[in-house]
Scaffold this motif. Structure first.
Motif, PDB file in Angstrom:
ATOM      1  N   LEU A  74       0.835  -1.208   0.000  1.00  0.00           N
ATOM      2  CA  LEU A  74       0.000   0.000   0.000  1.00  0.00           C
ATOM      3  C   LEU A  74       0.865   1.252   0.000  1.00  0.00           C
ATOM      4  N   TYR A  75       1.905   1.272   0.848  1.00  0.00           N
ATOM      5  CA  TYR A  75       2.787   2.439   0.887  1.00  0.00           C
ATOM      6  C   TYR A  75       3.508   2.636  -0.449  1.00  0.00           C
ATOM      7  N   MET A  76       3.879   1.534  -1.122  1.00  0.00           N
ATOM      8  CA  MET A  76       4.492   1.647  -2.456  1.00  0.00           C
ATOM      9  C   MET A  76       3.497   2.240  -3.453  1.00  0.00           C
ATOM     10  N   THR A  77       2.232   1.800  -3.366  1.00  0.00           N
ATOM     11  CA  THR A  77       1.195   2.298  -4.282  1.00  0.00           C
ATOM     12  C   THR A  77       0.964   3.797  -4.096  1.00  0.00           C
ATOM     13  N   LEU A  78       0.962   4.239  -2.836  1.00  0.00           N
ATOM     14  CA  LEU A  78       0.660   5.649  -2.541  1.00  0.00           C
ATOM     15  C   LEU A  78       1.908   6.535  -2.594  1.00  0.00           C
ATOM     16  N   GLY A  79       3.044   5.976  -2.974  1.00  0.00           N
ATOM     17  CA  GLY A  79       4.297   6.740  -2.995  1.00  0.00           C
ATOM     18  C   GLY A  79       4.338   7.773  -4.111  1.00  0.00           C
ATOM     19  N   GLN A  80       5.430   8.522  -4.157  1.00  0.00           N
ATOM     20  CA  GLN A  80       5.624   9.510  -5.212  1.00  0.00           C
ATOM     21  C   GLN A  80       5.706   8.806  -6.563  1.00  0.00           C
ATOM     22  N   GLN A  81       5.546   9.565  -7.646  1.00  0.00           N
ATOM     23  CA  GLN A  81       5.542   8.969  -8.981  1.00  0.00           C
ATOM     24  C   GLN A  81       6.966   8.575  -9.376  1.00  0.00           C
ATOM     25  N   ASP A  82       7.430   7.545  -8.721  1.00  0.00           N
ATOM     26  CA  ASP A  82       8.767   7.021  -8.949  1.00  0.00           C
ATOM     27  C   ASP A  82       8.706   5.509  -8.729  1.00  0.00           C
ATOM     28  N   VAL A  83       9.738   4.816  -9.180  1.00  0.00           N
ATOM     29  CA  VAL A  83       9.733   3.355  -9.097  1.00  0.00           C
ATOM     30  C   VAL A  83      10.101   2.904  -7.684  1.00  0.00           C
ATOM     31  N   SER A  84       9.293   1.998  -7.140  1.00  0.00           N
ATOM     32  CA  SER A  84       9.592   1.351  -5.867  1.00  0.00           C
ATOM     33  C   SER A  84       9.727  -0.148  -6.091  1.00  0.00           C
ATOM     34  N   LYS A  85      10.683  -0.755  -5.383  1.00  0.00           N
ATOM     35  CA  LYS A  85      10.890  -2.199  -5.498  1.00  0.00           C
ATOM     36  C   LYS A  85      11.005  -2.804  -4.103  1.00  0.00           C
ATOM     37  N   THR A  86      10.358  -3.943  -3.925  1.00  0.00           N
ATOM     38  CA  THR A  86      10.461  -4.673  -2.658  1.00  0.00           C
ATOM     39  C   THR A  86      10.512  -6.168  -2.944  1.00  0.00           C
ATOM     40  N   LEU A  87      11.439  -6.837  -2.285  1.00  0.00           N
ATOM     41  CA  LEU A  87      11.557  -8.282  -2.409  1.00  0.00           C
ATOM     42  C   LEU A  87      10.739  -8.940  -1.296  1.00  0.00           C
ATOM     43  N   LEU A  88       9.783  -9.783  -1.697  1.00  0.00           N
ATOM     44  CA  LEU A  88       8.915 -10.448  -0.725  1.00  0.00           C
ATOM     45  C   LEU A  88       9.081 -11.962  -0.820  1.00  0.00           C
ATOM     46  N   GLY A  89       8.718 -12.642   0.271  1.00  0.00           N
ATOM     47  CA  GLY A  89       8.631 -14.089   0.227  1.00  0.00           C
ATOM     48  C   GLY A  89       7.375 -14.489  -0.535  1.00  0.00           C
ATOM     49  N   PRO A  90       6.979 -15.767  -0.509  1.00  0.00           N
ATOM     50  CA  PRO A  90       5.744 -16.184  -1.186  1.00  0.00           C
ATOM     51  C   PRO A  90       4.560 -15.341  -0.721  1.00  0.00           C
ATOM     52  N   LEU A  91       3.747 -14.878  -1.667  1.00  0.00           N
ATOM     53  CA  LEU A  91       2.627 -13.993  -1.332  1.00  0.00           C
ATOM     54  C   LEU A  91       1.534 -14.779  -0.615  1.00  0.00           C
TER      55      LEU A  91
END
Length: 408
Positions: free
Chosen positions: A337-354
């Motif tokens: 959610l925080y990535m979605t609402l972030g500034q108009q820039d690329v965000s990347k996060t490595l997650l385990g199995p969803l």
């Protein structure tokens, strides 16, 4: 602040009362006048993902109508804990309009502005405070004034993430998105176990104009393990037995382990007996992976031995470490959610199995914000032993700006 709901005999007309106005009838039938402006309402069915829909509706400002809420159940309609959740949203917003039909199977929700301020809420004891606190963590940075919420009820139960787990995993995650400072805190004032509760928690959070983009792609290796073994209205020795059994497994992997014992007495111990353990593993890059186990509530199911509980929690932590990623499975939806609402820039996060909950959350983000993530499966090299398969989540933020925040 907010409104009261009044049921009307007519299914297409519902009444609501604002504090400063007379009752107003709202027709939900088709528009009859040519000049009437038709507002798009997002429609959903069923009670699944109830919190997700209302939280995203509040952030996006889009109206929501949820039909067939347990319509075929022997006890149809909203449950008490869901009604309590709606009341909490009403307290932290200004101008929210909520309409529920007589059977409780249809909910219309028109979000107001996120206001914040000092809020006190009596949470329903059917669910723990984690159920309510998870939603506040998503909403709090976008309020008009800093939020200071006092929640009362059950602090630990086997169903929801406990206050302790959110304190050690969600708060460090929020700091990575630029939400930091002295005002960000979750504090357990009184501990209350299921089924009766009696706990009290203080949550404070500053407001931010916007979220900063993040690149969380290197979880790093585990450097230390910390934890809290708590017991209320039982022998203080229970917590020590939990610590010994958890350490018997974790000592094989890492020497830097410290588990605190927390035994609250008297008024601070709530109204029900119980015990539990929360563990968190910290990596060299500042990633926090957590796990927890709580004893069976009094009068429900078979009792649990503290030794078994400690071992089970240690194994759950090892499983969480195996799943890996830069965010643990409890907080995947918060990070996205925080990535979605972030500034108009690329965000990347490595997650385990969803988790299944996260998959549904991604679908709702697409519906409310029209943001879709690029999902890349990451496989570890042959010479690397980094646990399960990971997914790299990439998106461009929606450029969400907190219009509620007061300019000083």
């Amino acid at each position: 602040m907010g409104c009261n709901v009044i049921f009307s005999p007519s299914p297409s007309r519902l009444l609501y009362v604002c504090p400063s106005r007379a009752p107003v009838a709202l027709s939900l039938g088709p528009a009859r006048s040519r000049n009437t402006c038709v507002v798009h309402i997002m429609e959903f069915e069923g009670c699944n993902c109830f919190r997700q829909r209302l939280v995203l509706s509040t952030l996006s400002g889009k109206r929501v109508k949820i039909r067939n809420i347990r319509s075929k159940d022997d006890n149809p309609g909203l449950r008490d804990f869901e009604a309590s959740f709606i009341r909490l949203l009403d307290k932290v917003t200004n101008g929210t309009r909520i309409e529920i039909n007589q059977t409780g199977t249809v909910l219309f929700y028109q979000p107001g502005l996120l206001y914040g301020g000092s809020v006190e809420h009596e949470c329903n004891v059917q669910r723990s405070m984690g159920y309510y606190l998870e939603a506040l963590l998503m909403l709090a940075p976008f309020m008009k004034t800093p939020l200071r919420a006092v929640l009362k009820g059950v602090t630990n139960d086997p169903t929801d993430p406990s206050v302790d787990l959110l304190k050690v995993t969600a708060i460090p995650l929020m700091t990575k998105f630029g939400i930091d400072g002295d005002g960000l805190e979750i504090k357990v004032l009184k501990r209350g176990m299921a089924p009766v509760g009696g706990g009290e928690v203080l949550f404070t959070c500053p407001v931010r104009r916007s979220m900063k983009p993040v690149h969380l792609t290197e979880p790093g290796k585990i450097k230390r393990i910390r934890g809290t073994a708590f017991s209320v209205r039982v022998s203080p020795q229970m917590a020590n037995r939990i610590v010994d059994s958890a350490r018997s497994i974790l000592n094989k992997f890492i020497p830097d382990i410290y588990i605190y014992t927390d035994h609250m007495k008297g008024a601070s111990s709530g109204k029900s007996p119980g015990f539990g353990l929360t563990l968190v593993a910290e990596t060299v890059n500042g990633t926090f992976l957590g796990a927890e186990v709580v004893s069976t509530p009094q009068g429900q199911g078979d009792p649990v031995l503290p030794e078994d509980l400690g071992r089970n929690c240690a194994k759950l932590l090892l499983e969480e470490i195996y799943r890996g990623g830069c965010v643990d499975s409890t907080n995947q939806s918060l990070a996205l959610l925080y990535m979605t609402l972030g500034q108009q820039d690329v965000s990347k996060t490595l997650l385990g199995p969803l988790s299944p909950y996260t998959v549904e959350f991604l679908r709702h983000i697409r519906d409310f914000f029209q943001i879709m993530f690029k999902i890349e499966q990451q496989k570890a090299g042959e010479d690397e032993q980094k646990g399960g398969e990971k997914v790299l989540m990439t998106c461009v933020g929606a450029g969400y700006s907190n219009i509620n925040k007061t300019i000083k």
